[in-house]
Scaffold this motif. Structure first.
Motif, PDB file in Angstrom:
ATOM      1  N   PHE A 339       0.843  -1.201   0.000  1.00 17.82           N
ATOM      2  CA  PHE A 339       0.000   0.000   0.000  1.00 17.82           C
ATOM      3  C   PHE A 339       0.871   1.241   0.000  1.00 17.82           C
ATOM      4  N   GLY A 341      -0.114   5.418   0.243  1.00 10.40           N
ATOM      5  CA  GLY A 341      -1.196   6.392   0.282  1.00 10.40           C
ATOM      6  C   GLY A 341      -1.359   7.023   1.647  1.00 10.40           C
ATOM      7  N   TRP A 342      -2.578   7.487   1.914  1.00 11.39           N
ATOM      8  CA  TRP A 342      -2.872   8.241   3.126  1.00 11.39           C
ATOM      9  C   TRP A 342      -3.778   7.423   4.041  1.00 11.39           C
ATOM     10  N   ARG A 343      -3.444   7.367   5.352  1.00  5.66           N
ATOM     11  CA  ARG A 343      -4.274   6.649   6.319  1.00  5.66           C
ATOM     12  C   ARG A 343      -4.490   7.524   7.554  1.00  5.66           C
ATOM     13  N   ARG A 348       0.893  10.140   5.374  1.00  6.98           N
ATOM     14  CA  ARG A 348       1.341   9.394   4.197  1.00  6.98           C
ATOM     15  C   ARG A 348       2.048   8.115   4.659  1.00  6.98           C
ATOM     16  N   GLN A 374       2.890   0.044  -6.040  1.00  8.62           N
ATOM     17  CA  GLN A 374       2.255  -1.068  -5.337  1.00  8.62           C
ATOM     18  C   GLN A 374       2.531  -2.372  -6.096  1.00  8.62           C
TER      19      GLN A 374
END
Length: 457
Positions: A339, A341-343, A348, A374
């Motif tokens: 993965f 991305g943003w969580r 980031r 990915q």
């Protein structure tokens, strides 16, 4: 009789007067010599001031002495003119310099130095073209040189690793960067542990920050509180970059040896920048470990703690490494990117799968390499991001997690990542590196001991 005498006197006077007239008449008719004529016409003139020359006066060897016979007056001074350019006189400059304090910006310091807003904007643009101003931190320094009327001449920014960026005012602003060429030196030292590794290193004059690296590497293998009885000897080999007598950047560990409970634990760090270290027990490979951030400070460990932002007690599901924004973040073991991305509060994030049940998570990143995708495979030590403060964070740091079957575990004690890294390790090469590290440690320890003995004598 008296009349004759008077007549005779008159006659004589007449003769003398006639002779004088005749002589005067003769002299008035003779031409004047040319030399006397030119001397009579001479008039003194003022000397010409020499232009752009130095005047060298040579004094004569003789001196006037009134009571010494045969000596005349001093001869005329001999003057020689040397063709030398006149040096330009630089106006005096005033210098203002100060280190950046926490919470301060470049614009604030330039304003304090007396620069007007337009000049501050131009300086910021010029410096920003050579250095990411978001990476400014306490300890960096700003120096401003100005003329006596307050006009800026130069602005210098000194950052990490001895790099200095200078902006020069003129018809147009010009920028120059001075980056020193450091010399890499290898040092060695010994420390006897009585209370803690940190205290032992500090007392021995060895960088105490190495205690963090040792705790990170051996924390899951050795229980320092229970297994250490006191009196253990820690031997270290490290590298420093220096320019003259000044150290540039942070020192890096190369080798460590510590005997605990009859077992010899040794760690070899590579010099190829991969950050992948190998741990040995009694000369055999125990595990391979890659630090997520090279040389960072371990700022928070796994377990329950008071949350630094929300203030309540929560479970901290990983460990935090405090480091400067932009510091490279490395994969700790080989795996596949799961993965990017943003969580939420993690900001980031990059997540990497290691086998079917283990995953590592790297959070608060400021950036991710453009070519990282990915599904891509990565090796231990590959750069997968940069330290940042995205999400819920009080400052630049890396939040590092290890999840097994979806459950967080202590990254410093879990052996699954070590097993994954060991599968790629070459035991023959690892043992060869250990032998080289031992020899280099003994060589440098011998020279350090000899140097210390000489200084005491």
């Amino acid at each position: 009789m008296r009349l004759r005498t008077m007549a005779a006197c008159v006659a004589i006077a007449g003769m003398v007067s006639g002779a004088a007239i005749a002589l005067s008449d003769f002299m008035s008719k003779e031409p004047v010599p040319p030399e006397l004529a030119s001397a009579g016409k001479w008039m003194p003139q003022g000397p010409e001031a020499p232009q752009n020359v130095d005047i060298l006066v040579t004094l004569p060897a003789t001196a006037w002495a009134e009571d010494a016979p045969g000596l005349g007056p001093l001869p005329l001074l001999q003057v020689a003119f040397a063709d030398r350019p006149v040096q330009a006189i630089e106006p005096p400059l005033s210098t203002w310099s100060r280190n950046i304090a926490p919470g301060e910006t470049l614009d604030f310091l330039l304003s304090e130095a007396g620069l007007a807003a337009p000049d501050r904007a131009e300086v910021a643009l010029a410096l920003g073209a050579e250095y990411d101003l978001r990476r400014l931190r306490p300890g960096h320094s700003v120096t401003v040189a100005s003329t006596m009327d307050g006009s800026p001449r130069t602005v210098s920014l000194a950052v990490e690793d001895g790099v200095r960026i200078e902006v020069v005012f003129g018809e147009q602003l010009s920028t120059q960067v001075e980056a020193p060429d450091p010399e890499i030196v290898t040092l060695a030292g010994e420390a006897v542990i009585d209370s803690s590794i940190f205290a032992a290193l500090d007392e021995a004059g060895i960088p105490a920050r190495f205690s963090v690296d040792l705790a990170q590497m051996l924390g899951g293998t050795v229980d320092f509180r229970r297994e250490m009885a006191g009196g253990e000897t820690l031997r270290l080999l490290w590298r420093e970059a220096r320019v003259g007598e000044d150290r540039i950047g942070q020192p890096e560990l190369a080798f460590a040896a510590l005997e605990i409970g009859g077992s010899l634990y040794e760690i070899v760090w590579p010099d190829d920048g991969s950050g992948q270290a190998t741990i040995y027990v009694d000369g055999e490979v125990l595990r391979v470990f890659a630090q997520p951030v090279e040389g960072a400070r371990l700022s928070s460990v796994f377990g329950r703690r008071t949350h630094p932002v929300f203030g309540n007690v929560r479970m901290h599901t990983g460990v935090d490494f405090a480091a400067a924004r932009g510091t490279p973040v490395q994969a700790t073991a080989p795996g596949r990117v799961n993965f990017i991305g943003w969580r939420g509060g993690y900001g980031r994030v990059v997540e990497i799968l290691h086998g079917s049940d283990t995953m590592t998570r790297y959070a608060h990143l400021s950036a991710v390499p453009e070519d990282l995708a990915q599904g891509q495979r990565v090796a231990a030590g590959d750069v997968i991001g940069r330290v940042g403060a995205t999400g819920t964070a009080t400052g630049p740091n890396l939040h590092y997690e290890v999840l097994v079957d979806g459950r967080p575990t202590d990254p410093l004690s879990d052996d699954r990542l070590a097993e994954a890294a060991e599968s790629d390790a070459d035991d023959t090469a690892a043992l060869s590196r250990l032998a080289e590290a031992r020899a280099l440690l003994n060589e440098n320890l011998g020279s350090e001991i000899a140097k210390t003995t000489t200084e005491r004598l």
